[in-house]
Motif scaffolding. Structure first.
Motif, PDB file in Angstrom:
ATOM      1  N   ASN A   1       0.814  -0.891  -0.074  1.00 20.04           N
ATOM      2  CA  ASN A   1      -0.384   0.353   0.046  1.00 20.04           C
ATOM      3  C   ASN A   1       1.078   1.216  -0.011  1.00 20.04           C
ATOM      4  O   ASN A   1       1.884   1.809   1.209  1.00 20.04           O
ATOM      5  N   LYS A   2       1.199   1.483  -0.886  1.00 18.09           N
ATOM      6  CA  LYS A   2       1.531   3.239  -0.718  1.00 18.09           C
ATOM      7  C   LYS A   2       0.192   4.668  -1.145  1.00 18.09           C
ATOM      8  O   LYS A   2      -0.025   4.721  -2.354  1.00 18.09           O
ATOM      9  N   GLU A   3       0.480   5.428  -0.423  1.00 15.63           N
ATOM     10  CA  GLU A   3      -0.373   6.137  -0.317  1.00 15.63           C
ATOM     11  C   GLU A   3      -2.496   6.123  -0.307  1.00 15.63           C
ATOM     12  O   GLU A   3      -2.443   6.684  -1.132  1.00 15.63           O
ATOM     13  N   GLY A   4      -2.568   5.280  -0.151  1.00 14.83           N
ATOM     14  CA  GLY A   4      -3.398   4.622  -0.345  1.00 14.83           C
ATOM     15  C   GLY A   4      -3.942   3.859  -1.365  1.00 14.83           C
ATOM     16  O   GLY A   4      -5.008   3.459  -1.759  1.00 14.83           O
ATOM     17  N   ARG A   5      -3.256   3.323  -2.112  1.00 17.50           N
ATOM     18  CA  ARG A   5      -3.682   2.429  -3.366  1.00 17.50           C
ATOM     19  C   ARG A   5      -2.184   1.197  -3.523  1.00 17.50           C
ATOM     20  O   ARG A   5      -1.220   1.604  -2.794  1.00 17.50           O
ATOM     21  N   LYS A   6      -3.070   0.711  -3.605  1.00 14.72           N
ATOM     22  CA  LYS A   6      -2.004  -0.783  -4.335  1.00 14.72           C
ATOM     23  C   LYS A   6      -0.911  -0.938  -5.230  1.00 14.72           C
ATOM     24  O   LYS A   6      -1.606  -0.357  -6.403  1.00 14.72           O
ATOM     25  N   VAL A   7       0.302  -1.449  -4.668  1.00 17.71           N
ATOM     26  CA  VAL A   7       0.886  -0.540  -6.028  1.00 17.71           C
ATOM     27  C   VAL A   7       2.130  -2.502  -6.089  1.00 17.71           C
ATOM     28  O   VAL A   7       2.313  -3.152  -4.810  1.00 17.71           O
ATOM     29  N   GLU A   8       2.339  -2.770  -7.058  1.00 15.07           N
ATOM     30  CA  GLU A   8       2.682  -4.043  -7.449  1.00 15.07           C
ATOM     31  C   GLU A   8       3.803  -3.659  -7.835  1.00 15.07           C
ATOM     32  O   GLU A   8       4.581  -3.344  -8.335  1.00 15.07           O
ATOM     33  N   GLN A   9       4.929  -4.966  -7.259  1.00 18.15           N
ATOM     34  CA  GLN A   9       6.429  -4.270  -7.581  1.00 18.15           C
ATOM     35  C   GLN A   9       7.031  -5.720  -8.157  1.00 18.15           C
ATOM     36  O   GLN A   9       6.535  -6.350  -6.944  1.00 18.15           O
ATOM     37  N   THR A  10       7.370  -6.229  -8.897  1.00 25.17           N
ATOM     38  CA  THR A  10       8.172  -7.277  -9.300  1.00 25.17           C
ATOM     39  C   THR A  10       9.430  -7.217  -9.062  1.00 25.17           C
ATOM     40  O   THR A  10      10.278  -6.442  -9.885  1.00 25.17           O
ATOM     41  N   GLU A  11      10.098  -8.275  -8.577  1.00 29.45           N
ATOM     42  CA  GLU A  11      11.680  -8.686  -9.042  1.00 29.45           C
ATOM     43  C   GLU A  11      11.774 -10.213  -9.784  1.00 29.45           C
ATOM     44  O   GLU A  11      11.556 -11.252  -9.888  1.00 29.45           O
ATOM     45  N   TRP A  12      12.667  -9.069 -10.569  1.00 25.56           N
ATOM     46  CA  TRP A  12      13.410 -10.989 -11.560  1.00 25.56           C
ATOM     47  C   TRP A  12      15.030 -11.749 -10.890  1.00 25.56           C
ATOM     48  O   TRP A  12      15.839 -10.739 -10.887  1.00 25.56           O
ATOM     49  N   HIS A  13      14.207 -13.030 -10.559  1.00 30.49           N
ATOM     50  CA  HIS A  13      15.696 -13.485 -10.481  1.00 30.49           C
ATOM     51  C   HIS A  13      15.911 -14.430 -11.350  1.00 30.49           C
ATOM     52  O   HIS A  13      15.403 -14.855 -12.621  1.00 30.49           O
ATOM     53  N   ASN A  14      17.409 -14.555 -11.640  1.00 28.77           N
ATOM     54  CA  ASN A  14      18.389 -15.706 -12.652  1.00 28.77           C
ATOM     55  C   ASN A  14      18.129 -17.064 -11.809  1.00 28.77           C
ATOM     56  O   ASN A  14      19.253 -16.539 -11.111  1.00 28.77           O
ATOM     57  N   ILE A  15      17.827 -17.988 -12.918  1.00 28.00           N
ATOM     58  CA  ILE A  15      17.374 -19.291 -12.211  1.00 28.00           C
ATOM     59  C   ILE A  15      18.688 -20.403 -12.760  1.00 28.00           C
ATOM     60  O   ILE A  15      18.770 -19.906 -14.349  1.00 28.00           O
ATOM     61  N   VAL A  16      19.142 -21.173 -12.606  1.00 26.20           N
ATOM     62  CA  VAL A  16      20.517 -21.991 -12.525  1.00 26.20           C
ATOM     63  C   VAL A  16      20.081 -23.444 -11.930  1.00 26.20           C
ATOM     64  O   VAL A  16      20.078 -23.419 -11.396  1.00 26.20           O
ATOM     65  N   MET A  17      19.984 -24.018 -12.503  1.00 27.19           N
ATOM     66  CA  MET A  17      19.620 -25.423 -12.509  1.00 27.19           C
ATOM     67  C   MET A  17      20.734 -26.153 -13.575  1.00 27.19           C
ATOM     68  O   MET A  17      20.796 -26.240 -14.070  1.00 27.19           O
ATOM     69  N   TRP A  18      21.124 -27.341 -12.440  1.00 29.67           N
ATOM     70  CA  TRP A  18      21.601 -28.651 -13.277  1.00 29.67           C
ATOM     71  C   TRP A  18      21.365 -29.519 -13.251  1.00 29.67           C
ATOM     72  O   TRP A  18      21.299 -30.134 -12.543  1.00 29.67           O
ATOM     73  N   ARG A  19      22.857 -30.655 -13.536  1.00 27.90           N
ATOM     74  CA  ARG A  19      22.390 -32.064 -13.546  1.00 27.90           C
ATOM     75  C   ARG A  19      21.219 -32.880 -13.777  1.00 27.90           C
ATOM     76  O   ARG A  19      20.033 -31.939 -14.585  1.00 27.90           O
ATOM     77  N   GLY A  20      20.499 -33.636 -13.191  1.00 28.71           N
ATOM     78  CA  GLY A  20      19.907 -33.761 -13.033  1.00 28.71           C
ATOM     79  C   GLY A  20      18.391 -32.624 -12.950  1.00 28.71           C
ATOM     80  O   GLY A  20      17.479 -33.833 -13.358  1.00 28.71           O
ATOM     81  N   LEU A  21      19.074 -32.274 -12.096  1.00 26.74           N
ATOM     82  CA  LEU A  21      17.693 -31.251 -12.257  1.00 26.74           C
ATOM     83  C   LEU A  21      17.611 -30.754 -12.894  1.00 26.74           C
ATOM     84  O   LEU A  21      15.831 -30.110 -13.167  1.00 26.74           O
ATOM     85  N   ALA A  22      17.728 -30.278 -14.004  1.00 29.31           N
ATOM     86  CA  ALA A  22      17.946 -29.021 -15.088  1.00 29.31           C
ATOM     87  C   ALA A  22      17.429 -30.324 -15.899  1.00 29.31           C
ATOM     88  O   ALA A  22      16.542 -29.436 -17.049  1.00 29.31           O
TER      89      ALA A  22
END
Length: 141
Positions: free
Chosen positions: A40-61
């Motif tokens: 909530n920012k000054e009485g209104r809803k604000v959505e903030q998106t964060e981006w993450h770089n994901i890496v998976m290896w071997r069998g999980l990949a």
């Protein structure tokens, strides 16, 4: 005393995982993950998106390449890793990634085929997955 490097994220894939095979047949996938918070920012809803770089290896990949796709909601546990590289002009750059150690695909049962898991699919490096496949232990790289 040693430190703790633990990341837990729940978010949506920004694009399909990009799968690669490295020398020696090592599998790796990478993709962006979006996490959002609403405040909530000054009485209104604000959505903030964060981006993450994901890496998976071997069998999980391998499992991620098979089941994950753009837009899917996923729970990821892993650790942060910062590495450096040189760009095309020879300038040293840094990037921070989340090296995933396990993930759970969240959503409706119809979003994936697992047979016995009702409502989620989980995969962890070093543990067996499904009836006939196993994920090898992740090793240092």
């Amino acid at each position: 005393m040693s430190g703790v490097n633990k990341v837990i994220l729940v978010g949506h894939l920004g694009k399909d995982p990009e799968a690669r095979q490295l020398d020696g047949g090592v599998s790796v996938v990478s993709f962006p993950l979006a996490t959002s918070e609403i405040f909530n920012k000054e009485g209104r809803k604000v959505e903030q998106t964060e981006w993450h770089n994901i890496v998976m290896w071997r069998g999980l990949a391998d499992v991620a390449a098979k089941f994950l796709q753009k837009g899917k909601l996923v729970y990821i546990e892993g650790r942060l890793r910062t590495r450096s590289f040189e760009d095309k002009e020879g300038i040293k750059k840094y990037t921070t990634e989340v090296v995933a150690e396990n993930f759970t695909l969240l959503g409706r049962k119809t979003d994936f085929e697992t047979g016995t898991n009702h409502g989620k699919l989980s995969a962890r490096a070093g543990e067996s997955f499904g009836a006939n496949s196993a994920l090898p232990d992740e090793q240092s790289y």
